[in-house]
Structures are given as structure tokens and as C-alpha cells.
Design a protein around this motif. Structure first.
Motif, PDB file in Angstrom:
ATOM      1  N   VAL A 102      16.305  -2.217  13.759  1.00 24.21           N
ATOM      2  CA  VAL A 102      14.897  -1.699  12.986  1.00 24.21           C
ATOM      3  C   VAL A 102      15.035  -0.149  13.923  1.00 24.21           C
ATOM      4  O   VAL A 102      14.640   0.651  13.730  1.00 24.21           O
ATOM      5  CB  VAL A 102      13.173  -1.862  13.215  1.00 24.21           C
ATOM      6  CG1 VAL A 102      12.769  -1.021  12.855  1.00 24.21           C
ATOM      7  CG2 VAL A 102      12.686  -3.517  12.494  1.00 24.21           C
ATOM      8  N   GLN A 103      14.979  -0.869  14.987  1.00 26.97           N
ATOM      9  CA  GLN A 103      15.093   0.849  16.066  1.00 26.97           C
ATOM     10  C   GLN A 103      16.501   1.109  15.767  1.00 26.97           C
ATOM     11  O   GLN A 103      16.455   2.636  15.569  1.00 26.97           O
ATOM     12  CB  GLN A 103      15.071   0.311  17.816  1.00 26.97           C
ATOM     13  CG  GLN A 103      14.484   1.707  18.363  1.00 26.97           C
ATOM     14  CD  GLN A 103      15.123   0.922  20.115  1.00 26.97           C
ATOM     15  OE1 GLN A 103      15.785  -0.193  20.552  1.00 26.97           O
ATOM     16  NE2 GLN A 103      14.601   1.727  20.592  1.00 26.97           N
ATOM     17  N   ALA A 104      17.432   0.769  15.500  1.00 28.50           N
ATOM     18  CA  ALA A 104      18.984   1.653  15.344  1.00 28.50           C
ATOM     19  C   ALA A 104      18.638   2.529  13.551  1.00 28.50           C
ATOM     20  O   ALA A 104      19.200   3.742  13.602  1.00 28.50           O
ATOM     21  CB  ALA A 104      19.786   0.397  15.641  1.00 28.50           C
ATOM     22  N   LEU A 105      18.331   1.949  13.213  1.00 33.88           N
ATOM     23  CA  LEU A 105      17.476   2.325  11.722  1.00 33.88           C
ATOM     24  C   LEU A 105      17.288   3.498  11.749  1.00 33.88           C
ATOM     25  O   LEU A 105      17.383   4.560  11.024  1.00 33.88           O
ATOM     26  CB  LEU A 105      17.446   1.210  10.626  1.00 33.88           C
ATOM     27  CG  LEU A 105      18.502  -0.057  10.098  1.00 33.88           C
ATOM     28  CD1 LEU A 105      18.105  -1.184   9.284  1.00 33.88           C
ATOM     29  CD2 LEU A 105      19.712   0.607   9.196  1.00 33.88           C
ATOM     30  N   GLY A 147       9.561   1.559  14.153  1.00 33.71           N
ATOM     31  CA  GLY A 147       9.822   2.524  12.992  1.00 33.71           C
ATOM     32  C   GLY A 147      10.289   1.800  11.395  1.00 33.71           C
ATOM     33  O   GLY A 147      10.205   2.611  10.329  1.00 33.71           O
ATOM     34  N   ALA A 148       9.390   0.618  11.363  1.00 34.65           N
ATOM     35  CA  ALA A 148       9.563   0.008  10.104  1.00 34.65           C
ATOM     36  C   ALA A 148       7.657   0.462   9.494  1.00 34.65           C
ATOM     37  O   ALA A 148       7.001   0.735  10.031  1.00 34.65           O
ATOM     38  CB  ALA A 148       9.416  -1.395  10.547  1.00 34.65           C
ATOM     39  N   CYS A 149       8.825   1.216   7.517  1.00 34.78           N
ATOM     40  CA  CYS A 149       7.342   1.095   7.180  1.00 34.78           C
ATOM     41  C   CYS A 149       6.232  -0.036   6.618  1.00 34.78           C
ATOM     42  O   CYS A 149       5.031   0.092   6.481  1.00 34.78           O
ATOM     43  CB  CYS A 149       7.447   1.437   6.121  1.00 34.78           C
ATOM     44  SG  CYS A 149       8.545   0.854   4.819  1.00 34.78           S
ATOM     45  N   THR A 188       4.602  -8.589  16.443  1.00 37.82           N
ATOM     46  CA  THR A 188       5.719  -8.406  16.072  1.00 37.82           C
ATOM     47  C   THR A 188       5.594  -7.541  14.488  1.00 37.82           C
ATOM     48  O   THR A 188       6.428  -6.550  14.854  1.00 37.82           O
ATOM     49  CB  THR A 188       6.414  -9.772  15.051  1.00 37.82           C
ATOM     50  OG1 THR A 188       5.941 -10.733  15.113  1.00 37.82           O
ATOM     51  CG2 THR A 188       7.192 -10.202  16.626  1.00 37.82           C
ATOM     52  N   ALA A 189       4.647  -7.449  14.221  1.00 36.78           N
ATOM     53  CA  ALA A 189       4.081  -6.214  12.985  1.00 36.78           C
ATOM     54  C   ALA A 189       4.030  -5.202  13.709  1.00 36.78           C
ATOM     55  O   ALA A 189       5.155  -4.138  13.099  1.00 36.78           O
ATOM     56  CB  ALA A 189       2.951  -7.155  12.280  1.00 36.78           C
ATOM     57  N   VAL A 190       3.284  -5.005  14.868  1.00 36.87           N
ATOM     58  CA  VAL A 190       3.025  -4.025  15.290  1.00 36.87           C
ATOM     59  C   VAL A 190       4.248  -3.153  16.160  1.00 36.87           C
ATOM     60  O   VAL A 190       3.979  -1.721  15.823  1.00 36.87           O
ATOM     61  CB  VAL A 190       1.511  -3.981  16.526  1.00 36.87           C
ATOM     62  CG1 VAL A 190       1.437  -2.699  17.337  1.00 36.87           C
ATOM     63  CG2 VAL A 190       0.890  -4.293  16.151  1.00 36.87           C
ATOM     64  N   GLU A 191       5.041  -4.414  16.292  1.00 36.68           N
ATOM     65  CA  GLU A 191       6.508  -4.154  17.207  1.00 36.68           C
ATOM     66  C   GLU A 191       7.241  -2.787  15.936  1.00 36.68           C
ATOM     67  O   GLU A 191       8.122  -1.927  16.798  1.00 36.68           O
ATOM     68  CB  GLU A 191       6.764  -4.664  18.025  1.00 36.68           C
ATOM     69  CG  GLU A 191       5.812  -4.844  19.300  1.00 36.68           C
ATOM     70  CD  GLU A 191       6.379  -3.587  20.089  1.00 36.68           C
ATOM     71  OE1 GLU A 191       7.207  -2.974  20.460  1.00 36.68           O
ATOM     72  OE2 GLU A 191       4.932  -3.281  20.848  1.00 36.68           O
ATOM     73  N   ALA A 192       7.481  -3.842  15.147  1.00 37.85           N
ATOM     74  CA  ALA A 192       8.279  -3.555  14.001  1.00 37.85           C
ATOM     75  C   ALA A 192       7.354  -2.161  13.491  1.00 37.85           C
ATOM     76  O   ALA A 192       8.769  -1.132  13.443  1.00 37.85           O
ATOM     77  CB  ALA A 192       8.414  -3.755  12.769  1.00 37.85           C
TER      78      ALA A 192
END
Length: 190
Positions: free
Chosen positions: A75-78, A106-108, A98-102
Motif C-alpha cells: 500500500v505504501q509503495a503504491l 494511502g488505501a481508500c 490495520t484498517a486505520v494503518e492502511a
């Protein structure tokens, strides 16, 4: 890792799936291709890095757990590759931590498995503003979270913090390693 996507699709329909379960990745790929996407796949962070050298997908679907690696790295790389990319994280176990971290990385959106192509496309649409401002009519769960769910969220959060090191997770939780291993066997972390 897959080769160049078909050229007949517009570049804004290019999607990358980062998933180590070959059967699930193949199923998702076929489903998205039927909907007009060009699809690339990678099973690990290194393969994703190679793909990103030659391609700039507009969409990404990332599994949270890729073997011993964390999908959060992907996610970070993308996001670093293209901050406008729409990234949906999938996992067999949904944890608030993990949802918060994602989302921070940068995850939507973050979806629990089993999620299908309809669920993922709905998440992309929501991120693009088709449901601008969110859904204020979304039902609120009035049931308190169960002790088992809270325990599982804490275990998963600690697993993520330790890089999925079972011994260190057990130590931090004050739990015997075998007890933790039995709990993990009952609910697979994916």
C-alpha cells in the motif's frame, strides 16, 4: 508477475492485484477483465516493485497478508508511486488497527474477505466521489463488540506490530506461545 496488459483498454482501467493466493488472484483477475479492466498481478512486494517500473495502474487491490510479508508495505509503495491511485485492502480478518494503518498509508478502503468484485468496485466508486461525503444513512451497529472480537483485534494488532512474529507476539500479550498458536489456527490471519 504478468506481462504487459492488453493495449485496447484505456490506461485509467489498469488494475494491479497483489495477492499470494493464486486461485483467488486468478478469480479476481478474470472477474475484473470481464468488466473491462486490464489486470496485472503480483504475489509479493518485490514483484510489485518490478511491475511499477513499467506500469502506472489507476486501481489496486492488495491482500493484507502476503506470506510472511505485510500488504501494508505494498500500500505504501503504491501510494508513493501514485498518490491518486485508488487502493483497496482485503483481509480475511478485519481489524480496526490495520484498517486505520492502511488508510494512513494511502488505501481508500478496507474490506474483509470474502469480498467480491462488486464490493471492490463499490469501494472504488465511493473513493471517486460517487457517494461523496459518505453514507450518513449507513446503519450503526448497536451491539457491543464481543470479548472474542476485541481479543482477536488485539492479537492481530500485536501480530502486525511484531511483523507476524508468533513468539514475540505471545510475549507481548503475556500468553503462552502454544496458546497463541491454537488461537491462530482457529482463525487464520490473511
Amino acid at each position: 508477475m504478468d506481462a504487459e496488459p492488453p493495449n485496447e483498454q484505456p490506461p485509467d482501467r489498469l488494475l494491479v492485484i497483489v495477492e499470494d493466493d493464486e486461485a483467488f488472484a486468478r478469480t479476481l483477475r478474470r472477474s475484473f477483465e470481464r468488466r473491462g479492466y486490464s489486470v496485472l498481478t503480483a504475489a509479493e512486494p518485490e514483484a510489485l516493485g518490478v511491475l511499477l517500473r513499467d506500469h502506472s495502474p489507476h486501481y489496486a487491490v492488495v491482500d493484507l497478508k502476503l506470506g510472511q510479508a505485510s500488504g501494508l508495505v505494498c500500500v505504501q509503495a503504491l501510494h508513493a508511486h501514485d498518490p491518486a491511485m485508488l487502493i483497496v485492502v482485503l483481509t480475511g480478518y478485519a481489524s480496526i488497527a490495520t484498517a486505520v494503518e492502511a488508510i494512513k498509508l494511502g488505501a481508500c478502503h478496507y474490506l474483509a474477505k470474502p469480498s467480491n468484485t462488486d464490493d471492490i468496485e463499490a469501494a472504488f466508486r465511493k473513493a471517486q466521489g460517487d457517494m461523496a461525503g459518505g453514507d450518513v444513512a449507513a446503519p450503526l451497529d448497536t451491539r457491543p463488540t464481543s470479548i472474542k472480537t476485541l481479543e482477536w483485534e488485539r492479537i492481530h494488532q500485536t501480530l502486525a506490530e511484531t511483523g507476524f512474529n508468533i513468539s514475540e507476539t505471545a510475549r507481548r500479550l503475556g500468553m503462552h506461545r502454544r496458546t497463541l498458536a491454537r488461537k491462530l489456527e482457529k482463525r487464520q490471519v490473511r
